[in-house]
Design a protein around this motif. Sequence first.
Motif, short mmCIF file in Angstrom:
data_model
loop_
_atom_site.label_atom_id
_atom_site.label_comp_id
_atom_site.label_asym_id
_atom_site.label_seq_id
_atom_site.Cartn_x
_atom_site.Cartn_y
_atom_site.Cartn_z
N GLY A 148 0.82 -1.20 0.00
CA GLY A 148 0.00 0.00 0.00
C GLY A 148 0.85 1.25 0.00
N ASN B 164 -12.05 7.39 5.82
CA ASN B 164 -12.13 6.05 5.21
C ASN B 164 -12.87 5.03 6.09
OD1 ASN B 164 -10.34 5.22 7.22
ND2 ASN B 164 -8.66 4.73 5.82
N SER C 272 -5.16 6.20 -3.21
CA SER C 272 -4.06 5.79 -2.35
C SER C 272 -4.18 6.43 -0.97
CB SER C 272 -2.72 6.17 -2.98
OG SER C 272 -2.51 5.46 -4.18
N ASP D 55 -6.92 4.65 1.10
CA ASP D 55 -6.51 3.34 1.60
C ASP D 55 -5.31 3.43 2.55
OD1 ASP D 55 -8.50 2.13 0.12
OD2 ASP D 55 -7.19 1.69 -1.58
N ASN D 56 -4.41 4.36 2.28
CA ASN D 56 -3.18 4.46 3.06
C ASN D 56 -2.90 5.93 3.40
OD1 ASN D 56 -2.10 1.56 2.69
ND2 ASN D 56 -2.56 2.24 0.61
N TYR E 145 -10.59 8.06 10.35
CA TYR E 145 -9.79 7.07 9.62
C TYR E 145 -9.61 5.82 10.49
CZ TYR E 145 -8.46 10.44 6.06
OH TYR E 145 -8.50 11.37 5.04
#
Length: 273
Positions: free
Chosen positions: A11, A154, A221, A224-225, A242
């Motif tokens: 990731g 997220n 990105s 996700d990270n 998050y």
Amino acid sequence: MKALRAAVFFGVTLFFGAMTAADATQFSMTSNDISTSTGYAAEYLGAGGNPGYFNNSLGVVNDGGDDAYDGMGYLSNLGSLAAVRHTEAIASLNLYRWLDKITNPTATSIQQRVYWWGNLGSDGDQTIHGESQFSAVTHDIWGHDPDISFVWGNNGFAADNMTFSYFNLFSVPSGVDFIQVAVDLVLDPGESVSLLFFSSLTKDLTDRSGDLDLALSKMLSLVDNPYLDGLSQAERNGIANYGFVVVPEPVTLLLFGCGFVGLAWYCRHRNMR
């Protein structure tokens, strides 16, 4: 454990790969453009936000480079809540990061809708791409401003308590200019919650045909990270919007491995009896 570490490594690699795919010709954002009490700098840490909607500009990014913003990252409608802001320009990644710690300093519980908003493209001629419940990209119709990736969470908290919208503050008819995230908070006396936001800029100096795809890749990105380098564990623990993959420290991994070795030794010798 190896699979977990490999997934995290993949990731992070994906994120930095997206950020460096066109490094040779990507412009560099303006790092000393964050509003402070004494002028502008590459970082701001201090109080910010106002009870009303139009607030002071502490911790707000003025321009961002190549006219990306006209004021991005306002925190408004705090009511009786108090906020400490930490805004950073991560110039090597063309990335801005805002961490807002919001606290209830009163003796009673507070339910408040706060607003996090700003100018996601300065000309009023932006279109929205790749919008999801956590992220969006704006693209300048005329190709002047950078393409801008914006990410606000997220996890379940972000999905349930944060509402994204966009509008034209100055009634420009041709496109989108301003964005807003409304955040519903319920804080007990003395309770705090932190909100983390990202915005990255993409502009190739020679060929802009791939900018939108790169901006969308950066957006995904960051969802996700999320980029957490430089944040303490205490700062990370307080972030509400998050969910993070926790990677054990090397010492923890070593102890964990030794435990497995010891357990295997015990089981082997017990079976030999």
